[in-house]
Scaffold this active site. Sequence first.
Site, PDB file in Angstrom:
ATOM      1  N   THR A 159     -15.532 -19.146 -51.773  1.00  0.00           N
ATOM      2  CA  THR A 159     -15.511 -18.965 -50.325  1.00  0.00           C
ATOM      3  C   THR A 159     -14.349 -19.750 -49.722  1.00  0.00           C
ATOM      4  O   THR A 159     -14.135 -20.908 -50.049  1.00  0.00           O
ATOM      5  CB  THR A 159     -16.838 -19.433 -49.715  1.00  0.00           C
ATOM      6  OG1 THR A 159     -17.895 -18.622 -50.231  1.00  0.00           O
ATOM      7  CG2 THR A 159     -16.812 -19.325 -48.198  1.00  0.00           C
ATOM      8  N   ASP A 191     -11.108 -13.987 -36.012  1.00  0.00           N
ATOM      9  CA  ASP A 191     -10.923 -13.597 -37.415  1.00  0.00           C
ATOM     10  C   ASP A 191     -12.155 -12.923 -38.015  1.00  0.00           C
ATOM     11  O   ASP A 191     -12.061 -12.307 -39.072  1.00  0.00           O
ATOM     12  CB  ASP A 191     -10.475 -14.785 -38.274  1.00  0.00           C
ATOM     13  CG  ASP A 191     -11.452 -15.959 -38.264  1.00  0.00           C
ATOM     14  OD1 ASP A 191     -12.489 -15.872 -37.588  1.00  0.00           O
ATOM     15  OD2 ASP A 191     -11.159 -16.968 -38.934  1.00  0.00           O
ATOM     16  N   ARG A 192     -13.303 -12.988 -37.345  1.00  0.00           N
ATOM     17  CA  ARG A 192     -14.514 -12.349 -37.865  1.00  0.00           C
ATOM     18  C   ARG A 192     -14.878 -11.127 -37.032  1.00  0.00           C
ATOM     19  O   ARG A 192     -14.519 -11.034 -35.862  1.00  0.00           O
ATOM     20  CB  ARG A 192     -15.690 -13.329 -37.861  1.00  0.00           C
ATOM     21  CG  ARG A 192     -15.444 -14.559 -38.718  1.00  0.00           C
ATOM     22  CD  ARG A 192     -16.653 -15.471 -38.734  1.00  0.00           C
ATOM     23  NE  ARG A 192     -16.371 -16.689 -39.466  1.00  0.00           N
ATOM     24  CZ  ARG A 192     -17.217 -17.298 -40.284  1.00  0.00           C
ATOM     25  NH1 ARG A 192     -18.416 -16.795 -40.471  1.00  0.00           N
ATOM     26  NH2 ARG A 192     -16.884 -18.408 -40.907  1.00  0.00           N
ATOM     27  N   SER A 214     -13.703 -21.797 -34.855  1.00  0.00           N
ATOM     28  CA  SER A 214     -14.050 -20.436 -35.275  1.00  0.00           C
ATOM     29  C   SER A 214     -15.266 -19.897 -34.549  1.00  0.00           C
ATOM     30  O   SER A 214     -15.248 -19.694 -33.342  1.00  0.00           O
ATOM     31  CB  SER A 214     -14.239 -20.394 -36.785  1.00  0.00           C
ATOM     32  OG  SER A 214     -14.413 -19.070 -37.238  1.00  0.00           O
ATOM     33  N   HIS A 215     -16.355 -19.675 -35.275  1.00  0.00           N
ATOM     34  CA  HIS A 215     -17.561 -19.053 -34.752  1.00  0.00           C
ATOM     35  C   HIS A 215     -18.546 -20.082 -34.203  1.00  0.00           C
ATOM     36  O   HIS A 215     -19.639 -19.716 -33.775  1.00  0.00           O
ATOM     37  CB  HIS A 215     -18.252 -18.253 -35.859  1.00  0.00           C
ATOM     38  CG  HIS A 215     -18.536 -19.086 -37.074  1.00  0.00           C
ATOM     39  ND1 HIS A 215     -17.529 -19.557 -37.885  1.00  0.00           N
ATOM     40  CD2 HIS A 215     -19.691 -19.542 -37.608  1.00  0.00           C
ATOM     41  CE1 HIS A 215     -18.060 -20.264 -38.860  1.00  0.00           C
ATOM     42  NE2 HIS A 215     -19.371 -20.284 -38.726  1.00  0.00           N
ATOM     43  N   LYS A 272      -8.195 -13.599 -42.297  1.00  0.00           N
ATOM     44  CA  LYS A 272      -9.051 -12.473 -41.959  1.00  0.00           C
ATOM     45  C   LYS A 272      -8.760 -12.069 -40.523  1.00  0.00           C
ATOM     46  O   LYS A 272      -8.284 -12.877 -39.729  1.00  0.00           O
ATOM     47  CB  LYS A 272     -10.518 -12.801 -42.180  1.00  0.00           C
ATOM     48  CG  LYS A 272     -11.026 -14.122 -41.641  1.00  0.00           C
ATOM     49  CD  LYS A 272     -12.473 -14.320 -42.063  1.00  0.00           C
ATOM     50  CE  LYS A 272     -12.997 -15.706 -41.667  1.00  0.00           C
ATOM     51  NZ  LYS A 272     -12.660 -16.737 -42.644  1.00  0.00           N
ATOM     52  N   ASP A 276     -15.630 -13.156 -33.226  1.00  0.00           N
ATOM     53  CA  ASP A 276     -15.969 -14.561 -33.008  1.00  0.00           C
ATOM     54  C   ASP A 276     -14.945 -15.230 -32.104  1.00  0.00           C
ATOM     55  O   ASP A 276     -14.043 -14.580 -31.564  1.00  0.00           O
ATOM     56  CB  ASP A 276     -16.111 -15.297 -34.341  1.00  0.00           C
ATOM     57  CG  ASP A 276     -14.796 -15.441 -35.080  1.00  0.00           C
ATOM     58  OD1 ASP A 276     -13.860 -14.666 -34.807  1.00  0.00           O
ATOM     59  OD2 ASP A 276     -14.685 -16.345 -35.936  1.00  0.00           O
ATOM     60  N   ASP A 329     -12.323 -17.249 -32.465  1.00  0.00           N
ATOM     61  CA  ASP A 329     -10.880 -17.244 -32.724  1.00  0.00           C
ATOM     62  C   ASP A 329     -10.374 -15.914 -33.253  1.00  0.00           C
ATOM     63  O   ASP A 329      -9.183 -15.786 -33.569  1.00  0.00           O
ATOM     64  CB  ASP A 329     -10.507 -18.369 -33.696  1.00  0.00           C
ATOM     65  CG  ASP A 329     -11.044 -18.155 -35.101  1.00  0.00           C
ATOM     66  OD1 ASP A 329     -12.139 -17.582 -35.228  1.00  0.00           O
ATOM     67  OD2 ASP A 329     -10.384 -18.567 -36.065  1.00  0.00           O
TER      68      ASP A 329
END
Length: 564
Positions: A362, A297-298, A117-118, A394, A293, A295
């Site tokens: 979360t 999703d953010r 991810s991030h 997301k 980010d 991948d």
Amino acid sequence: MSLTSVVVPTTPFEGQKPGTSGLRKKVKVFMEKHYTENFVQCIFDALGEDKVKGSTLIVGGDGRYFSKQAINIIIRLASANGVAKLIIGQLGILSTPAVSNLIRQLNVLGGIVLTASHNPGGIRHDFGIKYNIENGGPAPDHVTDAIYEHTKNIKEYRTTPKLETDRLIDVLGTYTFNVDGKDFVVEVIDPSIEYVALMRDIFDFHKLRALIRGTDTKPPFNVLIDSMNGVTGVYVRRIFVEELGASPDSNVRRIVPLDNFGEIHPDPNLTYAKDLVDKVKDNCEYHLGAAFDGDGDRNMIIGKHAFFVTPSDSLAVLANNLECIPYFQKNGVHGFARSMPTAAAVDRVAEKLGKEMFEVPTGWKYFGNLMDAGRLSLCGEESFGTGSDHIREKDGIWAVLAWLSIIEHKNMSVEDILKEHWHTYGRNYFTRYDYEECDTDAANLMMHHVEQLIGCSSFVGKTYTSSGKSYTVRKADNFSYVDPIDNSVAKKSVRVLFEDGSRLIYRLSGTGSSGATIRIYIDSYEKDNVLSEAQDTLKPLVEIGLEISQIKKFTGRDAPTVIT
């Protein structure tokens, strides 16, 4: 040529427990002999032979270092475990939202997503593997728990060592192999086609193109879209440049995916996306900036002069304006949800609109059941995640297109939209302090200290004072969530709620690859005082939050790594 699978003896590795979004470790850990093979085999074992044999799976990720090697391992193991077909993004590229969409569109068993991810990438940094189930969302707890149990007892994995995978994913096409007397198919696809088609169906691209390009009566709305060298570069070029007419030279940046993200930290916040923030702040021609980010999703949204939109406010503004998006005009709005640490701005929108409102732990997987039951249309997390029921992840690009749709519909700036919203609903001042890569034992001791403190009978009713402002504790607990669909229970995060509606939340994050990340969330609601500086307004509560946690005493940290 017929290929034969083999069984390879192995032994367990400690710590292969999937976190909030899969297993994340340093690249060099995944490169250890048998390490990746063990975990992938345990995914298949947890799913069960009946599901896996004859199934189709999606495979792709953010293109970070070790992705191609991991895909080669997955191809060989999938063929040996009876998977009938793998659909893989060319060069291993598929954003997390795109994986979710493909799973849903093609009605397949699920997908293996290669991403941290991030988190930063490259041989010195992080890699990750997570499994998404048949609804397109992250595996729920009972699946990840089953995977973990298998990792503790694994004795062998199955692979097809002579299946030639080198450069297989470089070229579009369909490749068929005979493994153990049965056909095994690998289809390498363009990673963007299905996702771009979905976005075109959700939004009015004609109106968005007129917004960005300008018309005879309106000047162009200048955007600066930053993919931070992550996977979204592929989609940004197709959507913002080719479809919406943004300039490839002045409206988009860092859109070539790199396996080390260009040695930057691909996390879209004010700290790690400071380069974007500075460019928008210094160039008054930009009306909106956005970053994604690794991948995809953010997302982070900023307005002119780098006016920052908190994720909590972003979610609330979207909820209040969904009528301008064709998808919701067609499908309706069924309810809203947020993660518990996310400020409650959207709650007031839900109340005004008469919509169901959910507060969940979360982790995006907690939204999936609500969406599948038809009770949730829009949701978000304070960690820069926003999405809707078009998929079960997301979706950063979706969020930016939603904001542009609102801007086009209201003919207002980002800042004016926020100020209008605050004057209507009041404002949740919000900040998050992240202390990354803390010593795990020290972090656990700090959390134990906070839990003991809030458990004292004298804690509720206690008044804390800082910088001339006082807060009285109304309630303190370990947040517990009972899923209204399947009645599963999750207990995560410590909450301290004050009489004026302010909150302190303490949580250990499961998204890091090493050590522990402590997150402290500070949230204060103001009905009338809506135009002050957030850090000034929150300063007394921040000081109280640090006093309660004793974080410096336990971790030695004088300051957070990131302030959002």
